[in-house]
Motif scaffolding. Structure first.
Motif, PDB file in Angstrom:
ATOM      1  N   CYS A 144      16.557 -19.759  -2.012  1.00 15.27           N
ATOM      2  CA  CYS A 144      17.768 -18.933  -1.973  1.00 15.27           C
ATOM      3  C   CYS A 144      17.891 -17.992  -3.171  1.00 15.27           C
ATOM      4  N   ASN A 145      17.088 -18.191  -4.201  1.00 17.08           N
ATOM      5  CA  ASN A 145      17.069 -17.243  -5.316  1.00 17.08           C
ATOM      6  C   ASN A 145      16.071 -16.144  -4.956  1.00 17.08           C
ATOM      7  N   THR A 146      16.537 -15.141  -4.232  1.00 15.81           N
ATOM      8  CA  THR A 146      15.674 -14.213  -3.497  1.00 15.81           C
ATOM      9  C   THR A 146      15.165 -13.060  -4.365  1.00 15.81           C
ATOM     10  N   VAL A 147      14.467 -13.394  -5.417  1.00 19.01           N
ATOM     11  CA  VAL A 147      14.007 -12.380  -6.369  1.00 19.01           C
ATOM     12  C   VAL A 147      13.043 -11.396  -5.724  1.00 19.01           C
ATOM     13  N   LEU A 148      12.007 -11.898  -5.040  1.00 17.91           N
ATOM     14  CA  LEU A 148      10.999 -11.017  -4.445  1.00 17.91           C
ATOM     15  C   LEU A 148      11.563 -10.236  -3.261  1.00 17.91           C
ATOM     16  N   ALA A 149      12.407 -10.887  -2.466  1.00 16.65           N
ATOM     17  CA  ALA A 149      12.998 -10.197  -1.316  1.00 16.65           C
ATOM     18  C   ALA A 149      13.846  -9.019  -1.768  1.00 16.65           C
ATOM     19  N   GLU A 150      14.527  -9.174  -2.891  1.00 16.97           N
ATOM     20  CA  GLU A 150      15.348  -8.085  -3.413  1.00 16.97           C
ATOM     21  C   GLU A 150      14.489  -7.011  -4.069  1.00 16.97           C
ATOM     22  N   LYS A 151      13.566  -7.446  -4.947  1.00 17.71           N
ATOM     23  CA  LYS A 151      12.790  -6.494  -5.746  1.00 17.71           C
ATOM     24  C   LYS A 151      11.749  -5.748  -4.929  1.00 17.71           C
ATOM     25  N   VAL A 154      11.883  -9.114   9.037  1.00 10.62           N
ATOM     26  CA  VAL A 154      10.572  -8.678   9.525  1.00 10.62           C
ATOM     27  C   VAL A 154      10.236  -7.346   8.864  1.00 10.62           C
ATOM     28  N   PHE A 155       9.075  -7.279   8.216  1.00  8.52           N
ATOM     29  CA  PHE A 155       8.626  -6.074   7.525  1.00  8.52           C
ATOM     30  C   PHE A 155       7.162  -5.822   7.875  1.00  8.52           C
ATOM     31  N   ASP A 156       6.675  -4.669   7.516  1.00 10.71           N
ATOM     32  CA  ASP A 156       5.245  -4.397   7.676  1.00 10.71           C
ATOM     33  C   ASP A 156       4.457  -5.365   6.794  1.00 10.71           C
ATOM     34  N   LEU A 173      11.220  -6.031  -1.263  1.00 17.34           N
ATOM     35  CA  LEU A 173      11.509  -5.698   0.129  1.00 17.34           C
ATOM     36  C   LEU A 173      12.805  -4.912   0.293  1.00 17.34           C
ATOM     37  N   GLY A 174      13.612  -4.878  -0.781  1.00 16.06           N
ATOM     38  CA  GLY A 174      14.857  -4.112  -0.721  1.00 16.06           C
ATOM     39  C   GLY A 174      16.010  -4.827  -0.061  1.00 16.06           C
ATOM     40  N   ASN A 175      15.874  -6.124   0.187  1.00 12.07           N
ATOM     41  CA  ASN A 175      17.002  -6.857   0.756  1.00 12.07           C
ATOM     42  C   ASN A 175      18.127  -6.962  -0.266  1.00 12.07           C
ATOM     43  N   PRO A 176      19.370  -6.940   0.185  1.00 16.52           N
ATOM     44  CA  PRO A 176      20.486  -6.959  -0.767  1.00 16.52           C
ATOM     45  C   PRO A 176      20.660  -8.321  -1.422  1.00 16.52           C
ATOM     46  N   ARG A 177      21.157  -8.298  -2.647  1.00 15.91           N
ATOM     47  CA  ARG A 177      21.505  -9.550  -3.320  1.00 15.91           C
ATOM     48  C   ARG A 177      22.737 -10.143  -2.644  1.00 15.91           C
ATOM     49  N   PRO A 178      22.725 -11.436  -2.309  1.00 16.49           N
ATOM     50  CA  PRO A 178      23.916 -12.038  -1.676  1.00 16.49           C
ATOM     51  C   PRO A 178      25.147 -11.898  -2.562  1.00 16.49           C
ATOM     52  N   LYS A 179      26.303 -11.734  -1.939  1.00 15.33           N
ATOM     53  CA  LYS A 179      27.553 -11.662  -2.682  1.00 15.33           C
ATOM     54  C   LYS A 179      27.889 -13.036  -3.263  1.00 15.33           C
ATOM     55  N   ASP A 205       0.835  -1.203   0.000  1.00 16.33           N
ATOM     56  CA  ASP A 205       0.000   0.000   0.000  1.00 16.33           C
ATOM     57  C   ASP A 205       0.873   1.258   0.000  1.00 16.33           C
ATOM     58  N   GLU A 206       0.220   2.420   0.162  1.00 17.25           N
ATOM     59  CA  GLU A 206       0.953   3.690   0.067  1.00 17.25           C
ATOM     60  C   GLU A 206       2.048   3.821   1.122  1.00 17.25           C
ATOM     61  N   SER A 207       1.864   3.172   2.253  1.00 20.39           N
ATOM     62  CA  SER A 207       2.845   3.265   3.337  1.00 20.39           C
ATOM     63  C   SER A 207       3.981   2.257   3.178  1.00 20.39           C
ATOM     64  N   GLY A 208       3.845   1.374   2.187  1.00 19.47           N
ATOM     65  CA  GLY A 208       4.869   0.365   1.966  1.00 19.47           C
ATOM     66  C   GLY A 208       4.575  -0.963   2.632  1.00 19.47           C
ATOM     67  N   LYS A 209       3.419  -1.070   3.268  1.00 21.63           N
ATOM     68  CA  LYS A 209       3.063  -2.322   3.939  1.00 21.63           C
ATOM     69  C   LYS A 209       2.609  -3.360   2.923  1.00 21.63           C
ATOM     70  N   VAL A 210       3.122  -4.590   3.070  1.00 22.45           N
ATOM     71  CA  VAL A 210       2.737  -5.687   2.182  1.00 22.45           C
ATOM     72  C   VAL A 210       1.333  -6.144   2.541  1.00 22.45           C
ATOM     73  N   TYR A 211       0.478  -6.304   1.525  1.00 25.33           N
ATOM     74  CA  TYR A 211      -0.885  -6.757   1.808  1.00 25.33           C
ATOM     75  C   TYR A 211      -1.332  -7.893   0.877  1.00 25.33           C
TER      76      TYR A 211
END
Length: 433
Positions: free
Chosen positions: A163-170, A296-298, A172-178, A137-143
């Motif tokens: 481990c192929n963290t496509v959604l977490a990166e795209k 942990v995210f909204d 949620l903003g989690n970094p791609r593993p090195k 939503d507008e606040s960034g909370k996942v719904y």
């Protein structure tokens, strides 16, 4: 709280996702699991072995119904050079004790069993479709999620995409593993009669062995080999750090390493006459504590391999017990947050506190230095196996010439590597363990 299609949506039906769905559905919540494979376990791979302690907490009688292969009662570790091997073989009644026991598994049937348990508890499944986006939503909370042309809403999304963290990166903003934090695993399964497996590994009927290799199996590169005995098959494979392939430093591709490993004089007799029935590959997170992202995210929790929960100690490889435990904790936290009417990050914070107070995060933190130690310890994979071979050749070879005392035979082998260098490397490794 606003009306949603489901209370909880779980993305992915591996160990973490299926357990989270089971726990939440058992608590009376409406749960949807979206699995991109055609069935649970279709795309999953493990070496594979599960330490049972976390599974026992969720399914107290799992031994009676789960598709387990063999209880592991023999531990073996081996140093390999191109023509020789030195192995340590350990067995003990404690390895079979309840709470300390472990089992070889094949992820196809095992993951299907977990999915069946979740469905029996009331979870609904959609297979063969990928989640393309997390709805926010507008606040960034996942719904909710977008899967194909459908938008499906929920109070909480549990992300266990692997481990192929496509959604977490795209999303949620989690970094791609090195690249240095990820490895590629390649495995083959060979059919062999149960009696031959027991004879070749010297194990009692129904029991099994786990074997880890270091050295020439990966041509002296960071990584290792593994072997697990199943009921009527053997799982054999390699894990090698992705960074080697990514930067072109690895002259031998992983598939060729596996072929050479299979033809090694210490391995070839094990699979002699066996029939190859499966070949698979998978990425593996190996960065330890320092690669664990925000989980942990909204409106959203991250579990299993998506949270980097895997640990390769060289003598012990763990991942599935972490995944099961994190799935259980994620499911419980989501249920509690929904019941409390607060699914913000603050409302879901019980997941973080549960994880931090569990063996999952504590073990990863205890051994956080080991991945870097292993990555920078090139001699462990190159010179140490050769040194071990030379030492044991000096110990066991008899050629008719007068023998020197054992210490005089050993010391030149060790000294040419540098006593202080060896002592320093071993001390560093012991400290990180």
């Amino acid at each position: 709280m606003s009306e949603t299609d489901f209370d909880i949506i779980v993305v992915g039906s591996g160990c973490a996702g299926a357990v989270a769905a089971y726990v939440a559905a058992s608590a009376g919540k409406s749960v949807l699991v979206v699995e991109r494979g055609n069935f649970a376990g279709a795309k999953n791979m493990t070496g594979g072995r599960i330490y049972s302690h976390s599974l026992k907490k969720v399914f107290p009688n799992f031994e009676e119904e789960a598709p387990l292969e063999r209880k592991i009662t023999h531990e073996r570790m081996a140093f390999m050079d191109p023509a020789a091997q030195m192995a340590i073989d350990f067995t003990s009644p404690e390895l079979a004790e309840e709470g300390k026991d472990s089992y070889s598994v094949l992820r196809g049937p095992f993951d299907q069993w977990l999915a069946e348990k979740a469905e029996e508890a009331g979870a609904e499944y959609i297979c063969g479709i990928a989640v393309e986006e997390l709805l926010k939503d507008e606040s960034g909370k996942v719904y909710g999620v977008r899967a194909g042309e459908d938008e499906i809403t929920a109070q909480v999304v549990i992300l266990a995409e692997g481990c192929n963290t496509v959604l977490a990166e795209k999303c949620l903003g989690n970094p791609r593993p090195k690249p240095s934090q990820m490895a590629v695993g390649i495995k083959q399964v060979y059919e062999l009669p149960a009696s031959q497996i027991e004879d070749r590994f010297l194990v009692p009927e129904g029991e099994g062995a786990a074997m880890l290799f270091v050295g020439d199996c990966t041509h002296g590169n960071v990584g290792g080999g593994f072997l697990y005995t199943n009921k009527d098959s053997i799982s054999l494979g390699l894990v090698a750090t992705i960074s080697l392939a990514a930067d072109g430093a690895n002259e031998t591709p992983v598939y060729q390493m596996l072929e050479d490993f299979k033809n090694h004089p210490a391995v070839a007799p094990i699979i002699r006459g066996a029939k190859l029935v499966e070949h698979s590959g998978h990425m593996v997170p190996e960065g330890g504590y320092d690669m664990v992202p925000t989980y942990v995210f909204d409106g959203c929790l991250v579990a299993g391999e998506t949270a980097g929960l895997c640990m390769n100690m060289g003598y012990q490889v763990r991942g599935m017990d972490f995944a099961v435990a994190s799935g259980q904790m994620a499911g419980e936290a989501a249920v509690a947050a929904i019941d409390a009417g607060d699914t913000s990050a603050a409302g879901l914070a019980s997941y973080k506190s549960a994880m931090e107070n569990s063996f999952v995060i504590k073990d990863l933190e205890t051994f956080r230095r080991w991945p870097h130690t292993m990555e920078s310890w090139s001699s462990m994979f190159t010179d140490y196996p050769v040194m071990v071979k030379e030492i044991f050749n000096a110990m066991f070879s008899v050629d008719g010439a007068p023998q020197q005392p054992l210490m005089k035979r050993m010391m030149p082998i060790v000294k040419k590597r540098g006593l202080f260098k060896l002592a320093g490397e071993v001390r560093k490794a012991v400290k990180s363990l």
